[in-house]
Design a protein around this motif. Structure first.
Motif, mmCIF file in Angstrom:
data_model
loop_
_atom_site.group_PDB
_atom_site.id
_atom_site.type_symbol
_atom_site.label_atom_id
_atom_site.label_comp_id
_atom_site.label_asym_id
_atom_site.label_seq_id
_atom_site.Cartn_x
_atom_site.Cartn_y
_atom_site.Cartn_z
ATOM 1 N N ASP A 181 0.910 -1.096 0.042
ATOM 2 C CA ASP A 181 0.151 0.064 0.234
ATOM 3 C C ASP A 181 0.852 1.275 0.094
ATOM 4 O O ASP A 181 0.306 2.341 -0.140
ATOM 5 C CB ASP A 181 -0.810 -0.037 1.109
ATOM 6 C CG ASP A 181 -1.891 -0.898 1.012
ATOM 7 O OD1 ASP A 181 -2.454 -0.887 -0.167
ATOM 8 O OD2 ASP A 181 -2.551 -1.598 2.024
ATOM 9 N N TRP A 182 2.072 1.275 0.286
ATOM 10 C CA TRP A 182 2.996 2.228 0.149
ATOM 11 C C TRP A 182 2.946 2.902 -1.167
ATOM 12 O O TRP A 182 2.731 4.438 -1.224
ATOM 13 C CB TRP A 182 4.500 1.712 0.223
ATOM 14 C CG TRP A 182 5.453 2.837 0.747
ATOM 15 C CD1 TRP A 182 6.432 3.131 -0.247
ATOM 16 C CD2 TRP A 182 5.620 3.619 1.845
ATOM 17 N NE1 TRP A 182 7.311 4.299 0.505
ATOM 18 C CE2 TRP A 182 6.622 4.384 1.691
ATOM 19 C CE3 TRP A 182 4.873 3.736 2.959
ATOM 20 C CZ2 TRP A 182 7.316 5.412 2.738
ATOM 21 C CZ3 TRP A 182 5.175 4.299 4.090
ATOM 22 C CH2 TRP A 182 6.256 5.242 3.853
ATOM 23 N N SER A 183 2.425 2.258 -2.307
ATOM 24 C CA SER A 183 2.052 3.124 -3.447
ATOM 25 C C SER A 183 0.622 2.735 -3.604
ATOM 26 O O SER A 183 0.095 3.529 -4.333
ATOM 27 C CB SER A 183 3.034 2.658 -4.523
ATOM 28 O OG SER A 183 2.913 1.108 -4.678
ATOM 29 N N VAL A 184 0.148 1.739 -3.716
ATOM 30 C CA VAL A 184 -1.334 1.280 -4.238
ATOM 31 C C VAL A 184 -2.347 2.370 -3.621
ATOM 32 O O VAL A 184 -3.191 2.773 -3.937
ATOM 33 C CB VAL A 184 -1.651 -0.136 -3.662
ATOM 34 C CG1 VAL A 184 -3.019 -0.333 -4.022
ATOM 35 C CG2 VAL A 184 -0.765 -1.253 -4.702
ATOM 36 N N GLN A 185 -1.994 2.601 -2.054
ATOM 37 C CA GLN A 185 -3.028 3.338 -1.310
ATOM 38 C C GLN A 185 -2.250 4.651 -0.918
ATOM 39 O O GLN A 185 -2.975 5.325 -0.232
ATOM 40 C CB GLN A 185 -3.768 2.786 -0.074
ATOM 41 C CG GLN A 185 -4.688 1.562 -0.690
ATOM 42 C CD GLN A 185 -5.487 1.092 0.396
ATOM 43 O OE1 GLN A 185 -6.102 1.899 1.427
ATOM 44 N NE2 GLN A 185 -5.938 -0.117 0.585
ATOM 45 N N LYS A 186 -1.401 4.871 -1.633
ATOM 46 C CA LYS A 186 -0.686 6.202 -1.216
ATOM 47 C C LYS A 186 -0.125 6.284 0.270
ATOM 48 O O LYS A 186 -0.370 7.534 0.942
ATOM 49 C CB LYS A 186 -1.644 7.616 -1.672
ATOM 50 C CG LYS A 186 -1.874 7.563 -3.026
ATOM 51 C CD LYS A 186 -2.861 8.658 -3.596
ATOM 52 C CE LYS A 186 -3.147 8.705 -5.036
ATOM 53 N NZ LYS A 186 -4.204 9.781 -5.310
ATOM 54 N N ALA A 187 0.283 5.358 0.778
ATOM 55 C CA ALA A 187 0.753 5.064 2.198
ATOM 56 C C ALA A 187 1.804 5.995 2.452
ATOM 57 O O ALA A 187 2.012 6.624 3.617
ATOM 58 C CB ALA A 187 0.869 3.677 2.658
#
Length: 396
Positions: A181-187
């Motif tokens: 999610d670091w990239s997928v959900q802009k974490a």
């Protein structure tokens, strides 16, 4: 055990998330196994426990309260949450809070959160007729809450609004952060935003609801060159260790062996190597086409058809990764009104989904995918026919 400094406290970096406790055959919490896990955790330095009003249909609070009653109150930190994210006709923060204190058998909560402040719940939290935020700020002044914060699955604009408007009232925030999610959900952006507002972060879903606890065999073989016994989950948790603004990493453990593995992972500081990180990020690329359901089960309470949405989405992801025959066989055991085709598309589930999944769309796609897979009964009949022909030909 790794400890992180928060205000005047030394908190174990590993926290016990109490949303996915071990259960018995009837679905009730296995209190004996949970007590054993809590005891192991405390004896090995874990001092942070996180529950919430809806976890295990309200029983998580009761069970952890009963168990922690056996330990000195100053030996652990207990976190709980107000369910303002749940769709209801009215909200009574005082009544809920008093019930939570009684259920957990405590006089105060060390950490208390506004549960999932996101696009569809922020209006509830801000509504003056409920006075939710004002009430909990007052409880903090009275010492019944030591530290007040919020959790959120919201997107960047709503998170920015929360932090700009209420950041000064909050001591910390809880966000979904993991290497996928670091990239997928802009974490990554959310993490930086919290740091800019001076809010320490508590991580939830570090293993993505168990998704990151199972990696491709080729990835695991490469990772285990130097760590033959390491679990896939341990790599996810070690990834979190490199984030300086993280105080606690919550792990929703369901069995003692998971507790033992997680405690060992946080026994000492051991962040990922560059090579390990590359292998994990490569594996994550292959996961980005799946439905990002974490099985939090918030959606099930709002479904008028009472569908087991997390299980259906889990099965849909499995079909995407394999032929689907076994999944269709499992679904054949369900009544027609519990299949993905029973979804009426009302969208009630989407309003409360922390992952912002377009659930009706996914269930419709699942239904289409199932239609392309032969019925299990047809497969069985075909196999019987093939066996008959082989027998007649005396090929075996």
């Amino acid at each position: 055990m790794i400890y992180r400094k928060f205000k005047d406290l030394d908190i174990s970096m590993l926290g016990f998330g109490l949303m996915r406790l071990p259960v018995l055959e009837d679905g009730s919490i296995d209190e004996a196994q949970t007590a054993e896990m809590v005891d192991y955790a405390i004896k090995h330095g874990v001092n942070y426990f996180d529950t919430a009003w809806p976890y295990h249909k309200g029983l998580s609070e009761i069970v952890i309260g009963k168990i922690l009653k056996n330990y000195p109150r100053d030996s652990f930190f207990l976190a709980n949450k107000y369910p303002g994210h749940a769709i209801a006709e009215k909200y009574d923060p005082a009544d809920t809070f008093e019930k939570q204190l009684r259920k957990c058998q405590v006089d105060y909560f060390d950490f208390y959160l506004l549960h999932n402040v996101y696009e569809n719940s922020i209006a509830t939290y801000e509504d003056p007729q409920w006075g939710i935020i004002d009430y909990f700020v007052e409880q903090k002044k009275q010492g019944r809450i030591r530290y007040l914060g919020f959790s959120s699955h919201g997107d960047l604009p709503v998170l920015q609004k929360i932090m700009d408007k209420y950041g000064d009232m909050m001591d910390f925030c809880q966000l979904q952060i993991n290497y996928l999610d670091w990239s997928v959900q802009k974490a990554a952006e959310k993490y930086e935003m919290a740091a800019e507002h001076g809010l320490p972060v508590i991580i939830m879903e570090p293993v993505r609801g168990g998704k990151l606890a199972k990696l491709p065999e080729s990835t695991m073989e490469a990772l285990k060159v130097g760590r033959h016994e390491a679990s896939a989950a341990s790599y996810s948790l070690r990834w979190c260790q490199s984030l300086d603004n993280v105080v606690v990493v919550l792990s929703g453990m369901t069995a003692r062996d998971q507790m033992v593995d997680n405690v060992a992972t946080f026994d000492h500081y051991d962040p990922l190597t560059d090579e390990e990180l590359k292998l994990l990020l490569d594996a994550a690329e292959g996961m980005k086409n799946e439905v990002p359901c974490t099985a939090c089960r918030y959606c099930t309470a709002s479904c008028p058809m009472e569908l087991d949405i997390p299980d259906l989405l889990f099965k849909f992801n499995q079909i995407r990764a394999e032929s689907g025959f076994n999944i269709k066989m499992q679904l054949d055991a369900l009544p027609q009104d519990k299949l993905p085709s029973a979804c009426i598309g009302c969208g009630a589930c989407m309003e409360i989904c922390p992952q912002k999944i377009e659930i009706p769309v996914e269930l419709a796609a699942f239904t289409e995918a199932l239609a392309k897979i032969p019925d299990w009964a047809d497969i069985c009949r075909q196999r019987e026919e093939d066996a008959r022909k082989l027998e007649e030909a005396k090929l075996y």
